[in-house]
Design an enzyme around this catalytic site. Structure first.
Site, short mmCIF file in Angstrom:
data_model
loop_
_atom_site.label_atom_id
_atom_site.label_comp_id
_atom_site.label_asym_id
_atom_site.label_seq_id
_atom_site.Cartn_x
_atom_site.Cartn_y
_atom_site.Cartn_z
N GLY A 100 0.80 -1.39 0.50
CA GLY A 100 0.17 -0.50 -0.15
C GLY A 100 0.65 1.23 0.00
O GLY A 100 1.99 1.38 0.63
N ARG A 142 0.97 -4.90 -5.98
CA ARG A 142 0.92 -6.22 -4.86
C ARG A 142 1.48 -7.60 -5.79
O ARG A 142 1.08 -7.42 -6.76
CB ARG A 142 0.03 -6.37 -4.69
CG ARG A 142 -0.31 -5.67 -3.14
CD ARG A 142 -1.59 -5.28 -2.68
NE ARG A 142 -1.27 -4.78 -0.74
CZ ARG A 142 -2.09 -3.68 -0.44
NH1 ARG A 142 -2.91 -2.93 -1.54
NH2 ARG A 142 -1.63 -3.07 0.56
N ASP A 181 5.47 -4.68 6.61
CA ASP A 181 6.05 -6.42 6.53
C ASP A 181 6.28 -7.09 5.79
O ASP A 181 7.35 -8.22 5.59
CB ASP A 181 5.62 -6.44 8.06
CG ASP A 181 3.88 -6.44 7.95
OD1 ASP A 181 3.34 -6.28 6.67
OD2 ASP A 181 3.60 -7.33 9.48
N THR A 221 4.02 3.03 5.60
CA THR A 221 2.64 2.19 6.12
C THR A 221 2.30 3.24 6.77
O THR A 221 2.26 3.85 7.77
CB THR A 221 3.19 0.76 6.30
OG1 THR A 221 1.65 0.59 6.78
CG2 THR A 221 3.65 0.29 7.66
N ASP A 239 -0.05 2.20 8.42
CA ASP A 239 -0.39 1.56 9.57
C ASP A 239 -0.26 1.38 10.50
O ASP A 239 -0.92 1.19 11.50
CB ASP A 239 -1.14 0.06 9.25
CG ASP A 239 -2.10 -0.03 8.26
OD1 ASP A 239 -3.50 0.25 7.90
OD2 ASP A 239 -2.64 -1.37 6.80
N ASP A 272 2.32 -0.30 11.96
CA ASP A 272 2.07 -1.56 12.48
C ASP A 272 3.56 -2.27 12.61
O ASP A 272 3.44 -3.27 12.39
CB ASP A 272 0.51 -2.35 11.78
CG ASP A 272 1.62 -2.98 10.53
OD1 ASP A 272 1.75 -1.96 9.74
OD2 ASP A 272 0.62 -3.22 9.48
N ARG A 318 -6.65 -2.67 8.20
CA ARG A 318 -7.21 -4.12 8.21
C ARG A 318 -6.85 -4.90 9.38
O ARG A 318 -7.55 -6.00 9.98
CB ARG A 318 -7.37 -5.32 7.10
CG ARG A 318 -7.86 -6.25 6.44
CD ARG A 318 -7.41 -7.21 5.15
NE ARG A 318 -7.03 -5.77 4.47
CZ ARG A 318 -6.75 -5.52 2.88
NH1 ARG A 318 -5.71 -6.40 2.93
NH2 ARG A 318 -7.62 -4.73 1.73
P1 ADP Z 1 2.64 -3.76 2.80
O1 ADP Z 1 4.21 -4.67 2.57
O2 ADP Z 1 3.13 -2.75 2.83
O3 ADP Z 1 2.85 -4.70 4.01
P2 ADP Z 1 1.43 -6.74 0.70
O4 ADP Z 1 1.29 -8.06 2.54
O5 ADP Z 1 0.51 -6.16 0.34
O6 ADP Z 1 2.05 -4.93 1.98
O7 ADP Z 1 2.82 -6.88 0.84
C1 ADP Z 1 3.23 -6.29 -0.91
C2 ADP Z 1 4.40 -7.50 -1.37
O8 ADP Z 1 5.63 -7.97 -0.58
C3 ADP Z 1 3.32 -8.24 -2.09
O9 ADP Z 1 2.56 -8.32 -2.84
C4 ADP Z 1 4.79 -9.22 -2.66
O10 ADP Z 1 4.69 -9.43 -3.77
C5 ADP Z 1 5.71 -9.02 -0.95
N1 ADP Z 1 5.95 -9.87 -0.32
C6 ADP Z 1 4.90 -10.71 1.51
N2 ADP Z 1 4.60 -11.55 1.33
C7 ADP Z 1 5.55 -12.14 0.78
C8 ADP Z 1 6.94 -12.97 1.01
N3 ADP Z 1 6.69 -13.75 2.61
N4 ADP Z 1 7.46 -13.40 0.82
C9 ADP Z 1 7.35 -12.98 -0.61
N5 ADP Z 1 7.73 -12.09 -1.24
C10 ADP Z 1 6.05 -11.46 -0.22
O1 F6P Z 2 -2.29 0.33 3.80
C1 F6P Z 2 -2.48 -0.22 4.40
C2 F6P Z 2 -3.80 0.13 4.34
O2 F6P Z 2 -4.50 0.70 4.46
C3 F6P Z 2 -4.39 -1.18 5.53
O3 F6P Z 2 -4.74 -0.45 6.21
C4 F6P Z 2 -6.15 -1.62 4.05
O4 F6P Z 2 -6.26 -2.65 4.90
C5 F6P Z 2 -5.45 -1.43 2.96
O5 F6P Z 2 -3.95 -0.73 2.85
C6 F6P Z 2 -6.14 -1.74 2.14
O6 F6P Z 2 -4.94 -1.82 0.53
P1 F6P Z 2 -5.97 -2.18 -1.02
O7 F6P Z 2 -7.16 -1.36 -0.49
O8 F6P Z 2 -4.80 -0.92 -1.97
O9 F6P Z 2 -5.87 -3.46 -0.86
#
Ligand code: ADP
Ligand code: F6P
Length: 324
Positions: free
Chosen positions: A15, A76, A107, A129, A131, A133, A175
């Site tokens: 995000g 993503r 994360d 982020t 969040d 978090d 979320r």
């Molecule tokens: P954020 O970084 O904001 O937590 P996401 O959880 O959507 O957002 O993760 C972003 C991207 O990081 C994912 O779409 C994926 O490409 C990569 N990613 C997430 N988890 C893993 C994982 N366990 N191993 C490798 N890549 C990951």
């Molecule tokens: O950036 C973090 C966040 O805003 C979360 O709080 C939320 O659940 C999520 O992204 C939603 O992201 P999207 O609607 O872009 O998948």
């Protein structure tokens, strides 16, 4: 031990968050200042796997410090979660001569960085982020802008709620994390805060409380509901039915992720961006930049990913104490 990094790559992932541009700018300019090359990777890991890689100069990051979103764009990418995808990504970074990678994200993005680090790519994460978090750091880029955006929007809803003597269920992002909800709950003087970390709340208690408050002459009733609880529209219907108080739901949504970053987000992003490059030049890898007890720190990604940020109990208690 110093590392002879020649080319740094930078990407934003997951995000978006206000301040990501300031972080990109700091990475690019710090690296160029040290005589390194910089490659910008567009659309996060998705763009990396598609080789969307561009050379970056100091001018490429002019006039972006004040802009929301991310000029590198973000995505993503499910392929990056697979071993095959991770190996392909590491191979592409090597092909482009990228020997240090800065990943700006949450994360999930750090989990991707960790995998690349295990495959021999020097990686540093920057927490970006809204969040808030990530447990190893007291601050994540974007939170301040997002929480102020949400707070201002909620003030506006509160005005009309008071005029009409209504109950308002206002849904903020988060979320899995309730920080935005908790901070807005305090800053907006909400009567109730519903957090994803506290799923077992009692709706009947809220209904009873609304009826009581009405009797005591309260002109509105604000419920801040985190996205992780959700169901705001139905919740509003149930509350109206049970209390007889007109109730409206407002879902603030993605407006919370946009907008020009606050001073705090720009400054944190600038310093964290610069520090990420310095860490790479010191030969460090598999680290996350953070802020703790007034200092910018770096933290092992493996440890960071094993930590879970809890809701601060004292802050939550105060929020409840003040809502009488
Ligand atoms: P954020 O970084 O904001 O937590 P996401 O959880 O959507 O957002 O993760 C972003 C991207 O990081 C994912 O779409 C994926 O490409 C990569 N990613 C997430 N988890 C893993 C994982 N366990 N191993 C490798 N890549 C990951
Ligand atoms: O950036 C973090 C966040 O805003 C979360 O709080 C939320 O659940 C999520 O992204 C939603 O992201 P999207 O609607 O872009 O998948």
């Amino acid at each position: 031990m110093a590392n002879h990094i020649k080319t740094i790559g930078v990407l934003t992932s997951g995000g978006d968050a206000p301040g990501m541009n300031a972080a990109i700018r700091a990475v690019v300019r710090t690296a160029l200042g040290k005589g390194l090359n910089v490659q910008g990777i567009r659309r996060g890991y998705h763009g990396l796997l598609n080789e969307e890689i561009i050379n970056m100069t100091a001018r490429d990051v002019s006039d972006i410090i004040q802009r929301g979103g991310t000029v590198l764009q973000t995505a993503r990418c499910s392929e990056m979660r697979t071993e095959e995808g991770q190996r392909k990504a590491a191979g592409i970074l090597k092909k482009y001569g990228i020997d240090g990678l800065v990943v700006i994200g949450g994360d999930g993005s750090f989990a991707g960085a960790q995998k690349l680090s295990n495959l021999g790519i020097n990686t540093i994460g920057i927490p970006g982020t809204i969040d808030l978090d990530i447990d190893c750091t007291e601050y994540t880029i974007g939170f301040d802008t997002a929480v102020n955006t949400a707070m201002e929007a909620i003030d506006k809803v509160r005005d009309t709620s008071t005029s009409h003597e209504r109950c308002s269920v206002i849904e903020v992002m988060g979320r899995d994390a309730g920080y935005l909800a908790l901070w807005c709950g305090i800053a907006n003087g909400a009567e109730q805060i519903l957090l994803p970390e506290e799923h077992d709340y009692d709706e009947q208690k809220i209904i009873d409380n609304i009826v009581e408050n009405r009797k005591r002459g309260k002109k509105h009733y604000i419920i801040i509901n985190a996205e992780g609880i959700g169901d705001s529209i139905n919740m509003a219907k149930r509350i109206e039915e049970a209390t007889g108080m007109e109730t409206r739901a407002t879902i603030l949504g993605h407006m919370q992720r946009g907008g020009s970053p606050t001073c705090k987000d720009r400054v944190f992003a600038s310093i964290m961006g610069a520090k990420a490059v310095e860490l790479l030049c010191e030969g460090k890898t598999n680290r996350v930049v953070g802020f703790s007890h007034g200092e910018y720190i770096d933290f092992d990604i493996d440890e960071a990913l094993n930590m879970k940020k809890e809701i601060p109990e004292y802050q939550y208690k105060i929020a409840k104490d003040l809502s009488i």
